[in-house]
Design an enzyme around this catalytic site. Structure first.
Site, mmCIF file in Angstrom:
data_model
loop_
_atom_site.group_PDB
_atom_site.id
_atom_site.type_symbol
_atom_site.label_atom_id
_atom_site.label_comp_id
_atom_site.label_asym_id
_atom_site.label_seq_id
_atom_site.Cartn_x
_atom_site.Cartn_y
_atom_site.Cartn_z
ATOM 1 N N ASN A 60 32.838 -20.770 -16.240
ATOM 2 C CA ASN A 60 34.357 -20.229 -16.600
ATOM 3 C C ASN A 60 34.399 -20.268 -18.097
ATOM 4 O OD1 ASN A 60 36.775 -19.771 -16.659
ATOM 5 N ND2 ASN A 60 37.591 -21.566 -16.082
ATOM 6 N N LYS A 99 36.774 -18.640 -19.580
ATOM 7 C CA LYS A 99 38.214 -18.422 -19.785
ATOM 8 C C LYS A 99 38.502 -17.398 -20.883
ATOM 9 C CE LYS A 99 38.134 -23.569 -19.347
ATOM 10 N NZ LYS A 99 38.850 -24.901 -19.455
ATOM 11 N N HIS A 153 42.852 -22.071 -10.478
ATOM 12 C CA HIS A 153 42.294 -23.065 -11.814
ATOM 13 C C HIS A 153 43.763 -23.827 -12.139
ATOM 14 C CE1 HIS A 153 40.843 -24.392 -15.370
ATOM 15 N NE2 HIS A 153 39.691 -24.233 -15.038
ATOM 16 N N GLU A 201 44.617 -24.373 -15.104
ATOM 17 C CA GLU A 201 45.327 -23.513 -16.287
ATOM 18 C C GLU A 201 46.329 -22.438 -15.565
ATOM 19 O OE1 GLU A 201 41.719 -22.873 -18.659
ATOM 20 O OE2 GLU A 201 41.759 -24.937 -18.879
ATOM 21 N N GLU A 231 38.343 -30.156 -9.815
ATOM 22 C CA GLU A 231 38.502 -30.437 -11.216
ATOM 23 C C GLU A 231 39.714 -31.340 -11.593
ATOM 24 O OE1 GLU A 231 36.581 -26.807 -13.367
ATOM 25 O OE2 GLU A 231 38.283 -26.221 -12.829
ATOM 26 N N GLY A 281 37.951 -29.897 -20.464
ATOM 27 C CA GLY A 281 38.068 -29.657 -21.634
ATOM 28 C C GLY A 281 38.523 -30.728 -22.687
ATOM 29 N N SER A 287 34.495 -31.321 -17.910
ATOM 30 C CA SER A 287 33.385 -31.945 -19.206
ATOM 31 C C SER A 287 31.986 -32.034 -18.477
ATOM 32 C CB SER A 287 34.167 -32.944 -19.525
ATOM 33 O OG SER A 287 35.447 -32.703 -20.269
HETATM 34 C C1 PEP Z 1 36.952 -25.491 -16.414
HETATM 35 O O1 PEP Z 1 37.763 -24.829 -17.300
HETATM 36 O O2 PEP Z 1 36.753 -25.370 -15.395
HETATM 37 C C2 PEP Z 1 36.192 -26.731 -17.058
HETATM 38 C C3 PEP Z 1 35.594 -27.588 -16.221
HETATM 39 O O3 PEP Z 1 36.169 -26.819 -18.184
HETATM 40 P P1 PEP Z 1 35.203 -27.957 -19.274
HETATM 41 O O4 PEP Z 1 33.775 -27.808 -18.552
HETATM 42 O O5 PEP Z 1 35.423 -27.658 -20.589
HETATM 43 O O6 PEP Z 1 36.074 -29.293 -19.055
#
Ligand code: PEP
Length: 248
Positions: free
Chosen positions: A6, A8, A96, A98, A166, A172, A210
């Site tokens: 992703n 973003k 997601h 976000e 997630e 992040g 992460s």
């Molecule tokens: C994500 O945005 O779906 C995500 C898992 O980000 P990160 O790997 O940076 O934590």
């Protein structure tokens, strides 16, 4: 296994081209049968599809980061699922955290987006995950279970979707859920899915939050983990390829 990146709101056209070229090269030489998917910003989808074209057989697919619930209309700034399909996408990400947080998207809205994606012939990756407060209150299973049931339209076949778990507090932040917590949650999601439809025992349930080359193997080795949704580390070819290699 699905290893998904992703991007973003990151990347330039040139950077996207060179990343996709590196990923495509890796896929052409990769031994395993895992599928790699990248979710670029909408304005880079054409560029990414052009760079990846002819390499579909090597297992690199492209997806949108979101779609609208309607197929067309007066929705300034939004992108319809048929537009993503026409641009060359095979997947779309919906729900997601976000999007849920920044745009107030409820699970009912996520389900409407998923329906639009399916109408357009796309596969949907439905994201779910609890906040830190919800986990600390002992409500993680309840929250995530409800998100799965309410975000997943009735009647989808097992080849039309994947789930990405997630935990919001791990996205992040550099904080990764422990393998035990991931195992528990993925088992719970599996039970919720098969409670809806027995054929969902083969749905890929991805972990995201992460994921990095140094923790990928432990996470991807868990029984009910069917891949990874990767944010930050998907922007670096070496890191993303190392994660994909950990998937086999
Ligand atoms: C994500 O945005 O779906 C995500 C898992 O980000 P990160 O790997 O940076 O934590």
């Amino acid at each position: 296994m699905i290893i998904a990146g992703n991007w973003k709101m990151n990347m330039t056209r040139d950077a996207a081209r060179s990343l996709v070229t590196a990923l495509s090269d890796d896929r052409a030489n990769a031994a395993g049968d895992s599928q790699m998917v990248v979710f670029p910003p909408a304005v880079l989808i054409d560029t990414v599809c052009a760079a990846a074209s002819g390499l579909a057989a090597s297992g690199l697919a492209v997806g949108g980061q979101d779609c609208h619930a309607m197929d067309s209309g007066a929705h300034t700034g939004d992108i319809a699922a048929p537009m993503l399909a026409e641009a060359g996408c095979q997947w779309v990400l919906v729900g997601h955290s976000e999007r849920r947080a920044d745009h107030g998207e409820s699970s009912a809205m996520v389900a409407d987006k998923a329906r639009a994606a399916i109408r357009a012939g796309l596969k949907v990756m439905i994201c779910v995950g609890e906040t830190l407060d919800e986990r600390e209150a002992g409500r993680a299973n309840e929250v995530v279970g409800a998100q799965v049931l309410d975000s997943l339209p009735e009647g989808l076949t097992a080849d039309q979707f994947a789930i990405a778990y997630e935990p919001v507090w791990a996205i992040g932040t550099g904080k990764v859920a422990s393998p035990d917590d991931v195992d528990d949650m993925h088992n719970h999601i599996r039970a919720v899915l098969t409670g809806r439809d027995a054929s969902y025992d083969r749905i890929d349930i991805l972990y995201g939050g992460s994921v990095k080359p140094d923790n990928a193997e432990a996470l991807l080795g868990l029984d009910n983990v069917g891949g990874a949704l990767v944010g930050g580390a998907s922007l670096k070819a070496d890191d993303f390829i190392a994660i994909a290699r950990a998937a086999g």
